[in-house]
Design a protein around this motif. Structure first.
Motif, PDB file in Angstrom:
ATOM      1  N   LEU A  73       1.025  -1.306  -0.016  1.00  0.00           N
ATOM      2  CA  LEU A  73       0.003   0.118   0.133  1.00  0.00           C
ATOM      3  C   LEU A  73       0.826   1.375  -0.056  1.00  0.00           C
ATOM      4  O   LEU A  73       1.818   1.304   0.872  1.00  0.00           O
ATOM      5  N   GLU A  74       0.584   2.306  -0.776  1.00  0.00           N
ATOM      6  CA  GLU A  74       0.861   3.599  -0.848  1.00  0.00           C
ATOM      7  C   GLU A  74       0.013   4.569  -0.858  1.00  0.00           C
ATOM      8  O   GLU A  74      -0.892   4.597  -1.615  1.00  0.00           O
ATOM      9  N   ASP A  75      -0.219   5.084   0.173  1.00  0.00           N
ATOM     10  CA  ASP A  75      -1.385   6.164   0.354  1.00  0.00           C
ATOM     11  C   ASP A  75      -0.706   7.722   0.590  1.00  0.00           C
ATOM     12  O   ASP A  75       0.400   7.770   0.834  1.00  0.00           O
ATOM     13  N   PHE A  76      -1.523   8.613   0.398  1.00  0.00           N
ATOM     14  CA  PHE A  76      -1.116   9.881   0.650  1.00  0.00           C
ATOM     15  C   PHE A  76      -0.306  10.354  -0.530  1.00  0.00           C
ATOM     16  O   PHE A  76       1.003  10.727  -0.206  1.00  0.00           O
ATOM     17  N   VAL A  77      -0.560  10.255  -1.938  1.00  0.00           N
ATOM     18  CA  VAL A  77       0.308  10.545  -2.920  1.00  0.00           C
ATOM     19  C   VAL A  77       0.296  11.926  -3.329  1.00  0.00           C
ATOM     20  O   VAL A  77       0.423  12.067  -4.332  1.00  0.00           O
ATOM     21  N   TYR A 102      -7.947  12.441  -2.903  1.00  0.00           N
ATOM     22  CA  TYR A 102      -8.327  13.392  -4.062  1.00  0.00           C
ATOM     23  C   TYR A 102      -8.279  12.570  -5.144  1.00  0.00           C
ATOM     24  O   TYR A 102      -7.233  11.914  -5.785  1.00  0.00           O
ATOM     25  N   PRO A 103      -9.635  12.225  -5.930  1.00  0.00           N
ATOM     26  CA  PRO A 103      -9.760  11.147  -7.018  1.00  0.00           C
ATOM     27  C   PRO A 103      -8.820  11.922  -8.128  1.00  0.00           C
ATOM     28  O   PRO A 103      -8.198  11.109  -8.988  1.00  0.00           O
ATOM     29  N   GLU A 104      -8.686  13.233  -8.365  1.00  0.00           N
ATOM     30  CA  GLU A 104      -8.000  13.768  -9.506  1.00  0.00           C
ATOM     31  C   GLU A 104      -6.326  13.535  -9.511  1.00  0.00           C
ATOM     32  O   GLU A 104      -5.648  13.011 -10.348  1.00  0.00           O
ATOM     33  N   ILE A 105      -5.955  13.189  -8.144  1.00  0.00           N
ATOM     34  CA  ILE A 105      -4.490  12.965  -8.083  1.00  0.00           C
ATOM     35  C   ILE A 105      -4.388  11.494  -8.303  1.00  0.00           C
ATOM     36  O   ILE A 105      -3.459  11.147  -8.971  1.00  0.00           O
ATOM     37  N   VAL A 106      -5.350  10.583  -7.647  1.00  0.00           N
ATOM     38  CA  VAL A 106      -4.988   9.237  -8.169  1.00  0.00           C
ATOM     39  C   VAL A 106      -5.178   9.103  -9.659  1.00  0.00           C
ATOM     40  O   VAL A 106      -4.699   8.010 -10.114  1.00  0.00           O
ATOM     41  N   ALA A 107      -6.018   9.749 -10.330  1.00  0.00           N
ATOM     42  CA  ALA A 107      -6.316   9.741 -11.767  1.00  0.00           C
ATOM     43  C   ALA A 107      -5.083  10.104 -12.560  1.00  0.00           C
ATOM     44  O   ALA A 107      -4.677   9.485 -13.562  1.00  0.00           O
ATOM     45  N   ILE A 108      -4.345  10.874 -12.011  1.00  0.00           N
ATOM     46  CA  ILE A 108      -3.011  11.604 -12.532  1.00  0.00           C
ATOM     47  C   ILE A 108      -2.070  10.340 -12.750  1.00  0.00           C
ATOM     48  O   ILE A 108      -1.236  10.079 -13.675  1.00  0.00           O
ATOM     49  N   ALA A 148       4.047  10.456   6.216  1.00  0.00           N
ATOM     50  CA  ALA A 148       4.253  10.951   7.480  1.00  0.00           C
ATOM     51  C   ALA A 148       3.899  12.350   7.598  1.00  0.00           C
ATOM     52  O   ALA A 148       3.080  13.048   8.470  1.00  0.00           O
ATOM     53  N   ASN A 149       4.579  13.089   6.763  1.00  0.00           N
ATOM     54  CA  ASN A 149       4.954  14.441   6.777  1.00  0.00           C
ATOM     55  C   ASN A 149       3.578  15.107   6.414  1.00  0.00           C
ATOM     56  O   ASN A 149       2.942  16.075   6.967  1.00  0.00           O
ATOM     57  N   GLU A 150       2.991  14.523   5.256  1.00  0.00           N
ATOM     58  CA  GLU A 150       1.858  15.303   4.719  1.00  0.00           C
ATOM     59  C   GLU A 150       0.422  15.053   5.810  1.00  0.00           C
ATOM     60  O   GLU A 150      -0.165  15.989   5.909  1.00  0.00           O
ATOM     61  N   TYR A 151       0.506  13.776   6.287  1.00  0.00           N
ATOM     62  CA  TYR A 151      -0.642  13.642   7.104  1.00  0.00           C
ATOM     63  C   TYR A 151      -0.484  14.436   8.547  1.00  0.00           C
ATOM     64  O   TYR A 151      -1.456  15.145   8.890  1.00  0.00           O
ATOM     65  N   ALA A 152       0.721  14.851   8.799  1.00  0.00           N
ATOM     66  CA  ALA A 152       0.887  15.633   9.935  1.00  0.00           C
ATOM     67  C   ALA A 152       0.722  16.990   9.870  1.00  0.00           C
ATOM     68  O   ALA A 152       0.670  17.987  10.835  1.00  0.00           O
ATOM     69  N   LEU A 153       0.699  17.455   8.462  1.00  0.00           N
ATOM     70  CA  LEU A 153       0.153  18.771   8.318  1.00  0.00           C
ATOM     71  C   LEU A 153      -1.376  19.371   8.960  1.00  0.00           C
ATOM     72  O   LEU A 153      -1.764  20.219   9.046  1.00  0.00           O
ATOM     73  N   TYR A 154      -2.238  18.297   8.731  1.00  0.00           N
ATOM     74  CA  TYR A 154      -3.665  18.402   8.990  1.00  0.00           C
ATOM     75  C   TYR A 154      -4.068  17.552  10.257  1.00  0.00           C
ATOM     76  O   TYR A 154      -5.347  17.626  10.549  1.00  0.00           O
ATOM     77  N   HIS A 155      -3.323  16.578  10.734  1.00  0.00           N
ATOM     78  CA  HIS A 155      -3.649  15.876  11.870  1.00  0.00           C
ATOM     79  C   HIS A 155      -2.776  15.770  13.196  1.00  0.00           C
ATOM     80  O   HIS A 155      -1.549  16.117  12.919  1.00  0.00           O
ATOM     81  N   LYS A 156      -2.914  15.663  14.152  1.00  0.00           N
ATOM     82  CA  LYS A 156      -2.026  15.262  15.611  1.00  0.00           C
ATOM     83  C   LYS A 156      -1.395  14.105  15.474  1.00  0.00           C
ATOM     84  O   LYS A 156      -2.025  13.375  16.350  1.00  0.00           O
ATOM     85  N   GLY A 157      -0.825  13.535  14.437  1.00  0.00           N
ATOM     86  CA  GLY A 157      -0.109  12.201  14.474  1.00  0.00           C
ATOM     87  C   GLY A 157       0.299  12.278  13.008  1.00  0.00           C
ATOM     88  O   GLY A 157       0.358  13.025  12.082  1.00  0.00           O
ATOM     89  N   TYR A 158       0.830  10.787  12.867  1.00  0.00           N
ATOM     90  CA  TYR A 158       1.347  10.517  11.471  1.00  0.00           C
ATOM     91  C   TYR A 158       0.678   9.527  10.659  1.00  0.00           C
ATOM     92  O   TYR A 158      -0.345   8.813  11.358  1.00  0.00           O
ATOM     93  N   SER A 159       0.877   9.371   9.576  1.00  0.00           N
ATOM     94  CA  SER A 159       0.082   8.634   8.538  1.00  0.00           C
ATOM     95  C   SER A 159      -0.287   7.110   9.108  1.00  0.00           C
ATOM     96  O   SER A 159      -1.385   6.575   8.785  1.00  0.00           O
TER      97      SER A 159
END
Length: 263
Positions: A73-77, A102-108, A148-159
């Protein structure tokens, strides 16, 4: 390629152009889909070289694992997608899941990967990370390339915390973590642009402690280097201004369930 999914648990999704699109969850007003792929286009040359070094490091460790029939699994792309950049060197007999809210990111990425004409089997999902229509404990390998970095921009924790139920006691994780020098101008700019960001986002010291609480065994880790040169046209990130940005890689195994985790 198309269809609808409905479950008695209340989950519903549509399949459009080969992408399973489910609930996106709550999205921060400071978040957006990077359609123009600025995370790549604005990269500092030094960071580009570090990215390539990280790719080789992660591929080498991934190659040490028997991934035949395993789920990767690769998430948060929305920032970066390791699989797209390296599929030609990755195990062909594994099942890959590439996901983002975001569907548009997955579509890219689906469009780019389809053009490669590779053998890998890929399931594309656009849904919130804690709402992926996956069986609990089904993920054998998690790829965390800046996730992990991206998730922590909007949440109090890691991905990994958003994805915890998909891991099992023998799951592995392989990834790259970006860090800012404490109290640097870049760190201050990060929190200015993303006021919801966690105090430990881009904090490598805290992240290393976190890894040891979340995973039973840190198989390998290494510091790739630091980016100190930057200008208005070439940055290590959208919020990087002259200062220090670090890049570390890690390989871990044995996910600890939440009730076992201590920090």
């Amino acid at each position: 390629m198309s269809g609808t999914l409905n479950c008695e648990c209340g989950f519903s999704a549509v399949i459009k152009n080969g992408i399973l699109i489910g609930p996106s969850g709550e999205i921060s007003k400071y978040d957006w889909p990077d359609i123009e792929r600025n995370c790549y286009r604005l990269m500092n040359p030094t960071l580009v070289s570090y990215m390539q070094k990280a790719y080789h490091w992660l591929l080498d460790r991934l190659g040490q694992c028997d991934m035949d029939g395993k789920v990767i699994l690769e998430d948060f792309v929305n920032n970066y997608c390791f699989c797209h950049a390296n599929f030609e060197e990755m195990p062909s007999k594994a099942l890959y899941i590439i996901s983002d809210k975001y569907p548009e990111i997955v579509a890219i990425y689906k469009g780019l990967i389809d053009k490669l004409g590779l053998e890998q089997k890929v399931l594309y999902i656009a849904a919130a990370s804690d709402m992926l229509p996956l069986k609990d404990g089904c993920v054998d390998m998690y790829i965390d390339f800046d996730s992990a970095n991206e998730y922590a921009l909007y949440h109090k924790g890691y991905s990994t915390e958003a994805l915890a139920r998909y891991f099992h006691s023998e799951s592995r994780a392989i990834g790259s973590f970006f860090s800012f020098k404490p109290n640097s101008s870049a760190e201050k700019e990060l929190h200015r642009q993303f006021p919801e960001s966690w105090e430990h986002s881009y904090d490598i010291s805290y992240f290393k402690r976190y890894l040891r609480s979340a995973w039973a065994n840190i198989i390998d880790e290494e510091s790739i280097g630091n980016v100190t040169d930057s200008n208005t046209d070439e940055k290590a990130s959208l919020y990087h201004i002259p200062g220090e940005v670090g890049m570390d890689v890690y390989f871990a195994e044995g996910f600890r369930k939440k009730e076992q985790k201590t920090l």
